[in-house]
Write a protein that holds these residues in place. Structure first.
Motif, PDB file in Angstrom:
ATOM      1  N   HIS A  22       0.956  -1.204   0.083  1.00 30.48           N
ATOM      2  CA  HIS A  22       0.090   0.051  -0.061  1.00 30.48           C
ATOM      3  C   HIS A  22       0.837   1.095   0.009  1.00 30.48           C
ATOM      4  O   HIS A  22       0.642   2.202   0.656  1.00 30.48           O
ATOM      5  N   GLU A  23       2.214   1.037  -0.729  1.00 34.43           N
ATOM      6  CA  GLU A  23       2.976   2.069  -0.843  1.00 34.43           C
ATOM      7  C   GLU A  23       2.734   3.557  -1.317  1.00 34.43           C
ATOM      8  O   GLU A  23       3.434   4.563  -1.207  1.00 34.43           O
ATOM      9  N   SER A  24       1.791   3.405  -2.347  1.00 35.73           N
ATOM     10  CA  SER A  24       1.684   4.765  -3.020  1.00 35.73           C
ATOM     11  C   SER A  24       0.080   4.902  -3.430  1.00 35.73           C
ATOM     12  O   SER A  24      -0.785   3.951  -3.329  1.00 35.73           O
ATOM     13  N   ASP A  25      -0.213   5.964  -4.131  1.00 33.80           N
ATOM     14  CA  ASP A  25      -1.652   6.503  -4.501  1.00 33.80           C
ATOM     15  C   ASP A  25      -1.909   5.453  -5.574  1.00 33.80           C
ATOM     16  O   ASP A  25      -3.108   4.968  -5.792  1.00 33.80           O
ATOM     17  N   THR A 182       7.847   5.462  -1.980  1.00 35.76           N
ATOM     18  CA  THR A 182       6.902   6.032  -1.028  1.00 35.76           C
ATOM     19  C   THR A 182       7.176   7.594  -0.766  1.00 35.76           C
ATOM     20  O   THR A 182       8.442   7.976  -1.126  1.00 35.76           O
ATOM     21  N   GLN A 183       6.366   8.264  -0.319  1.00 35.66           N
ATOM     22  CA  GLN A 183       6.524   9.861  -0.158  1.00 35.66           C
ATOM     23  C   GLN A 183       7.518   9.835   1.056  1.00 35.66           C
ATOM     24  O   GLN A 183       8.314  10.750   0.908  1.00 35.66           O
ATOM     25  N   GLU A 184       7.579   9.175   1.974  1.00 31.49           N
ATOM     26  CA  GLU A 184       8.528   9.194   2.995  1.00 31.49           C
ATOM     27  C   GLU A 184       9.963   9.018   2.479  1.00 31.49           C
ATOM     28  O   GLU A 184      10.719   9.912   2.880  1.00 31.49           O
ATOM     29  N   GLY A 185       9.968   8.044   1.716  1.00 24.06           N
ATOM     30  CA  GLY A 185      11.251   7.732   1.077  1.00 24.06           C
ATOM     31  C   GLY A 185      11.554   8.874   0.134  1.00 24.06           C
ATOM     32  O   GLY A 185      12.996   9.272   0.263  1.00 24.06           O
ATOM     33  N   GLY A 186      10.876   9.322  -0.712  1.00 25.42           N
ATOM     34  CA  GLY A 186      11.134  10.302  -1.520  1.00 25.42           C
ATOM     35  C   GLY A 186      11.721  11.422  -0.670  1.00 25.42           C
ATOM     36  O   GLY A 186      12.706  12.367  -0.957  1.00 25.42           O
ATOM     37  N   ASP A 209       4.966   9.165  -8.375  1.00 22.48           N
ATOM     38  CA  ASP A 209       4.258  10.609  -7.916  1.00 22.48           C
ATOM     39  C   ASP A 209       4.711  10.643  -6.249  1.00 22.48           C
ATOM     40  O   ASP A 209       4.743  11.621  -5.857  1.00 22.48           O
ATOM     41  N   ASN A 210       4.456   9.486  -5.646  1.00 23.78           N
ATOM     42  CA  ASN A 210       4.444   9.807  -4.066  1.00 23.78           C
ATOM     43  C   ASN A 210       5.864  10.114  -3.738  1.00 23.78           C
ATOM     44  O   ASN A 210       6.008  10.987  -2.761  1.00 23.78           O
ATOM     45  N   GLU A 211       7.094   9.486  -4.369  1.00 22.09           N
ATOM     46  CA  GLU A 211       8.346  10.213  -4.302  1.00 22.09           C
ATOM     47  C   GLU A 211       8.326  11.575  -4.468  1.00 22.09           C
ATOM     48  O   GLU A 211       8.986  12.322  -3.746  1.00 22.09           O
ATOM     49  N   ALA A 212       7.883  11.928  -5.574  1.00 25.67           N
ATOM     50  CA  ALA A 212       7.960  13.422  -6.022  1.00 25.67           C
ATOM     51  C   ALA A 212       7.239  14.217  -5.059  1.00 25.67           C
ATOM     52  O   ALA A 212       7.635  15.425  -4.597  1.00 25.67           O
ATOM     53  N   PHE A 213       6.189  13.802  -4.400  1.00 24.36           N
ATOM     54  CA  PHE A 213       5.426  14.648  -3.347  1.00 24.36           C
ATOM     55  C   PHE A 213       6.551  14.865  -2.280  1.00 24.36           C
ATOM     56  O   PHE A 213       6.728  16.004  -1.677  1.00 24.36           O
ATOM     57  N   ASP A 238       3.581   7.965 -13.046  1.00 24.27           N
ATOM     58  CA  ASP A 238       2.331   7.428 -12.378  1.00 24.27           C
ATOM     59  C   ASP A 238       0.941   8.466 -12.946  1.00 24.27           C
ATOM     60  O   ASP A 238       0.084   7.839 -13.489  1.00 24.27           O
ATOM     61  N   ALA A 239       1.146   9.611 -12.821  1.00 20.83           N
ATOM     62  CA  ALA A 239       0.249  10.575 -13.174  1.00 20.83           C
ATOM     63  C   ALA A 239      -1.258  10.173 -12.477  1.00 20.83           C
ATOM     64  O   ALA A 239      -2.400   9.944 -12.979  1.00 20.83           O
ATOM     65  N   CYS A 240      -1.307   9.759 -11.106  1.00 21.30           N
ATOM     66  CA  CYS A 240      -2.222   9.669 -10.487  1.00 21.30           C
ATOM     67  C   CYS A 240      -3.037  11.025 -10.142  1.00 21.30           C
ATOM     68  O   CYS A 240      -2.238  12.069 -10.467  1.00 21.30           O
TER      69      CYS A 240
END
Ligand code: AHR
Length: 317
Positions: A22-25, A182-186, A209-213, A238-240
């Motif tokens: 459940h790592e990303s959007d 992951t966002q945290e990882g990014g 995307d989550n890494e980008a956020f 991704d382009a979520c």
């Protein structure tokens, strides 16, 4: 010959799905798509296991499905290797395996795969960056990369495709570290990049995307200007929905879609097998490319099959 379809007897078809985690959007969209399609309304009794990005747990989940003698197994493989033994066990038990999204590269004992051409995504990002830099008169590219989960076909393909451009164009790749999708990882990786490479980079490529956020949050905190009006070009995959919002807000310059909606294809494959039909071994998802500025109309590159392709760019506005 990877398993036989069970006879249609009016009873619910049992399917086990070993999901990455459940790592990303993107992952949430993938889970929702499979759950909606492989539902009781469609005559399916779905057992869902979230493997929390743990390869050993994913192999165990598949073995449990084999033990329970489910009718079908669906796998989104965390990593691309280490599969042949368990897929042989499924094959021996006569259970057809369907692979979605990421690929399995060390075994062909599955009936069908539906997912993305990750190397083409990386090539498209490289081709876009080359054309964009030329159009904007940017002479030197000093790049920081945040990769996805090491050993996943998404990470392997995106890296391979993008690095072909890094090598052929002589761009400077200052560093490459994993953010594990992951966002945290990014955010963590970008925080350390902002300290080590302060003032030295003008591109950050995040493999989702989550890494980008997370990277954007880190740049904001470090006072680095980024996006269309800033000093650092941000590229993502991704382009979520939230990713496209950041393209619209001109914080992500280009976002290369990875389509997560494999549920309906999975259902079609199961229904075809139930009907005794043969299915395609490989199905590639449609994946458009999104950008924040109307600078380039399309991008051309030689794809992973060596074919010259020109893809339109969709300006998000
Ligand atoms: O395998 C697809 C990748 O995995 C997506 O890019 C990412 O968001 C996900 O975690």
């Amino acid at each position: 010959d990877a398993g036989e379809a069970p006879a249609a007897d009016g009873e619910a078809i049992t399917v086990g799905f070993a999901q990455v985690g459940h790592e990303s959007d993107w992952r949430t969209a993938s889970t929702n798509s499979v759950k909606a399609a492989l539902s009781s309304e469609n005559g399916i009794d779905l057992q869902f296991v979230d493997c929390d990005n743990d390869s050993a747990a994913q192999l165990e989940a598949v073995r449990n499905f084999i033990e329970q003698d489910v009718d079908y197994i669906v796998i989104d493989p965390i990593v691309s290797t280490g599969w042949d033994t368990v897929l042989t066990e499924a094959d021996d038990a006569g259970i057809p395996v369907i692979v979605i999204d990421r690929t399995i590269d060390d075994s062909d004992k599955y009936v069908s795969w539906v997912g993305s051409e990750f190397t083409n995504e990386g090539l498209a990002a490289g081709a876009w960056l080359k054309a964009y830099a030329e159009a904007k008169g940017i002479k030197e590219l000093n790049i920081l990369e945040i990769t996805g989960t090491t050993g996943s076909s998404a990470e392997i393909g995106r890296t391979k495709g993008f690095h072909q451009f890094v090598d052929s164009e002589g761009w400077k790749l200052l560093d490459s570290q994993t953010g594990d999708f992951t966002q945290e990882g990014g955010q963590k990786v970008m925080e350390s990049y902002c300290k080590s490479y302060a003032g030295k980079f003008n591109v950050v490529i995040c493999q989702n995307d989550n890494e980008a956020f997370g990277a954007i949050d880190a740049m904001k905190a470090a006072g680095v200007s980024y996006g269309v009006d800033g000093d650092v070009i941000v590229i993502s995959f991704d382009a979520c929905t939230a990713g496209l919002q950041k393209v619209l807000d001109k914080e992500i310059n280009a976002d290369f879609q990875c389509n997560p909606l494999q549920g309906p294809d999975c259902l079609k494959i199961i229904q075809a097998l139930q009907g005794g039909q043969t299915v395609e071994k490989q199905t590639f998802m449609e994946e458009p490319w999104f950008v924040s500025e109307d600078v380039l109309k399309d991008i051309s590159y030689k794809n992973n099959s060596g074919k010259d392709v020109t893809e339109p760019l969709i300006v998000v506005d």
